[in-house]
Design a protein around this motif. Structure first.
Motif, mmCIF file in Angstrom:
data_model
loop_
_atom_site.group_PDB
_atom_site.id
_atom_site.type_symbol
_atom_site.label_atom_id
_atom_site.label_comp_id
_atom_site.label_asym_id
_atom_site.label_seq_id
_atom_site.Cartn_x
_atom_site.Cartn_y
_atom_site.Cartn_z
ATOM 1 N N VAL A 48 10.244 -22.875 -26.659
ATOM 2 C CA VAL A 48 9.369 -21.668 -27.277
ATOM 3 C C VAL A 48 8.686 -21.100 -26.115
ATOM 4 O O VAL A 48 8.584 -19.662 -26.030
ATOM 5 C CB VAL A 48 8.501 -22.282 -28.341
ATOM 6 C CG1 VAL A 48 7.913 -21.027 -28.845
ATOM 7 C CG2 VAL A 48 9.263 -22.821 -29.596
ATOM 8 N N ALA A 49 7.947 -22.016 -25.241
ATOM 9 C CA ALA A 49 7.306 -21.119 -24.131
ATOM 10 C C ALA A 49 8.030 -20.426 -23.315
ATOM 11 O O ALA A 49 7.966 -19.299 -22.747
ATOM 12 C CB ALA A 49 6.607 -22.453 -23.383
ATOM 13 N N GLU A 50 9.511 -21.018 -22.969
ATOM 14 C CA GLU A 50 10.430 -20.162 -22.001
ATOM 15 C C GLU A 50 10.774 -18.798 -22.749
ATOM 16 O O GLU A 50 10.824 -17.575 -21.991
ATOM 17 C CB GLU A 50 11.539 -20.988 -21.769
ATOM 18 C CG GLU A 50 12.361 -20.322 -20.731
ATOM 19 C CD GLU A 50 13.630 -21.453 -20.293
ATOM 20 O OE1 GLU A 50 14.682 -20.720 -19.960
ATOM 21 O OE2 GLU A 50 13.430 -22.550 -20.219
ATOM 22 N N LEU A 51 10.912 -18.704 -24.386
ATOM 23 C CA LEU A 51 11.657 -17.730 -24.806
ATOM 24 C C LEU A 51 10.489 -16.776 -24.742
ATOM 25 O O LEU A 51 10.840 -15.462 -24.602
ATOM 26 C CB LEU A 51 11.875 -18.095 -26.189
ATOM 27 C CG LEU A 51 13.192 -18.744 -26.510
ATOM 28 C CD1 LEU A 51 13.345 -19.194 -27.715
ATOM 29 C CD2 LEU A 51 14.316 -17.768 -26.025
ATOM 30 N N TYR A 52 9.562 -17.089 -24.915
ATOM 31 C CA TYR A 52 8.249 -16.135 -25.380
ATOM 32 C C TYR A 52 7.340 -15.807 -24.058
ATOM 33 O O TYR A 52 6.252 -15.263 -24.440
ATOM 34 C CB TYR A 52 7.562 -16.459 -26.551
ATOM 35 C CG TYR A 52 8.502 -16.185 -27.853
ATOM 36 C CD1 TYR A 52 8.793 -15.009 -28.294
ATOM 37 C CD2 TYR A 52 9.149 -17.271 -28.111
ATOM 38 C CE1 TYR A 52 9.446 -14.952 -29.441
ATOM 39 C CE2 TYR A 52 10.057 -17.061 -29.439
ATOM 40 C CZ TYR A 52 10.236 -15.652 -29.718
ATOM 41 O OH TYR A 52 10.994 -15.555 -31.002
ATOM 42 N N ARG A 53 7.483 -16.588 -23.109
ATOM 43 C CA ARG A 53 6.779 -16.416 -21.657
ATOM 44 C C ARG A 53 5.219 -16.608 -22.095
ATOM 45 O O ARG A 53 4.279 -16.076 -21.948
ATOM 46 C CB ARG A 53 6.817 -15.121 -21.220
ATOM 47 C CG ARG A 53 8.388 -15.040 -20.615
ATOM 48 C CD ARG A 53 8.334 -13.406 -20.019
ATOM 49 N NE ARG A 53 9.822 -13.094 -19.731
ATOM 50 C CZ ARG A 53 10.406 -12.152 -20.489
ATOM 51 N NH1 ARG A 53 9.673 -11.344 -20.857
ATOM 52 N NH2 ARG A 53 11.663 -12.001 -20.130
ATOM 53 N N VAL A 54 4.995 -17.794 -22.870
ATOM 54 C CA VAL A 54 3.630 -18.417 -23.153
ATOM 55 C C VAL A 54 3.414 -19.833 -22.507
ATOM 56 O O VAL A 54 4.683 -20.492 -22.169
ATOM 57 C CB VAL A 54 3.432 -18.195 -24.722
ATOM 58 C CG1 VAL A 54 3.451 -17.090 -25.269
ATOM 59 C CG2 VAL A 54 4.209 -19.235 -25.446
ATOM 60 N N ASP A 55 2.320 -20.371 -22.536
ATOM 61 C CA ASP A 55 1.863 -21.688 -22.314
ATOM 62 C C ASP A 55 2.348 -22.745 -23.361
ATOM 63 O O ASP A 55 2.070 -22.615 -24.641
ATOM 64 C CB ASP A 55 0.515 -21.740 -21.894
ATOM 65 C CG ASP A 55 0.051 -23.142 -21.346
ATOM 66 O OD1 ASP A 55 1.160 -23.998 -21.145
ATOM 67 O OD2 ASP A 55 -1.042 -23.360 -21.009
ATOM 68 N N SER A 73 3.821 -21.806 -34.303
ATOM 69 C CA SER A 73 2.749 -20.674 -33.949
ATOM 70 C C SER A 73 2.244 -20.863 -32.375
ATOM 71 O O SER A 73 2.393 -21.827 -31.631
ATOM 72 C CB SER A 73 1.559 -21.019 -34.645
ATOM 73 O OG SER A 73 1.862 -20.948 -36.103
ATOM 74 N N PHE A 74 1.900 -19.752 -31.883
ATOM 75 C CA PHE A 74 1.466 -19.802 -30.491
ATOM 76 C C PHE A 74 0.339 -18.628 -30.171
ATOM 77 O O PHE A 74 0.371 -17.638 -30.914
ATOM 78 C CB PHE A 74 2.390 -19.874 -29.458
ATOM 79 C CG PHE A 74 3.361 -18.591 -29.479
ATOM 80 C CD1 PHE A 74 3.346 -17.320 -28.818
ATOM 81 C CD2 PHE A 74 4.692 -18.819 -30.120
ATOM 82 C CE1 PHE A 74 4.093 -16.253 -29.104
ATOM 83 C CE2 PHE A 74 5.527 -17.555 -30.339
ATOM 84 C CZ PHE A 74 5.197 -16.290 -29.743
ATOM 85 N N PRO A 75 -0.574 -18.745 -29.325
ATOM 86 C CA PRO A 75 -1.348 -17.495 -28.874
ATOM 87 C C PRO A 75 -0.746 -16.198 -28.662
ATOM 88 O O PRO A 75 0.103 -16.552 -27.898
ATOM 89 C CB PRO A 75 -2.218 -18.348 -28.038
ATOM 90 C CG PRO A 75 -2.192 -19.450 -28.049
ATOM 91 C CD PRO A 75 -0.852 -19.736 -28.518
ATOM 92 N N ARG A 76 -1.189 -15.133 -29.104
ATOM 93 C CA ARG A 76 -0.860 -13.875 -28.624
ATOM 94 C C ARG A 76 -1.010 -13.764 -26.970
ATOM 95 O O ARG A 76 -2.078 -14.050 -26.627
ATOM 96 C CB ARG A 76 -1.224 -12.666 -29.447
ATOM 97 C CG ARG A 76 -0.850 -12.633 -30.761
ATOM 98 C CD ARG A 76 -1.670 -11.431 -31.582
ATOM 99 N NE ARG A 76 -1.094 -10.931 -32.651
ATOM 100 C CZ ARG A 76 -0.356 -9.971 -32.945
ATOM 101 N NH1 ARG A 76 0.124 -9.235 -31.825
ATOM 102 N NH2 ARG A 76 0.027 -9.567 -33.958
#
Length: 106
Positions: A48-55, A73-76
């Motif tokens: 998920v982090a790779e797909l959405y460029r999040v930590d 869920s992840f922070p915006r």
């Protein structure tokens, strides 16, 4: 063509979870599809982090086998409604996840 999560799901949706979080839900058609997306070797915080460029440390995953649902869920990256917010209602965030290819099955 390879199968995707969207092919196996009844619905893949993203929704606004407040000004600082995004939530996505994978409603799978059956237990077999759920077993694929609930498998941590396939879908996990790192993916998920790779797909959405999040930590990856901020990604939360909830597996609900009785409903054949996986919630993520992840922070915006930026707060809702801020100058750089490109999708205020998080309505389009589901697309990369829905297009994620399922590994070939034997």
């Amino acid at each position: 063509m390879p199968e995707t999560i969207g092919d196996l799901a009844h619905e893949v949706r993203a929704k606004n979870a407040g000004p600082f979080w995004i939530t996505m839900e994978l409603f799978m058609r059956n237990a077999a599809g759920y077993d694929i997306v609930a498998d941590e070797d396939f879908l996990n915080p790192s993916v998920v982090a790779e797909l959405y460029r999040v930590d990856a440390a901020g990604v939360r995953m909830f597996r609900i086998p009785s409903l054949n649902v996986v919630k993520i869920s992840f922070p915006r990256p930026v707060s809702q409604g801020s100058l750089h917010d490109r999708d205020m209602h998080a309505g389009q965030h589901h697309v990369p996840l829905a297009l994620l290819e399922i590994p070939a099955r034997p």
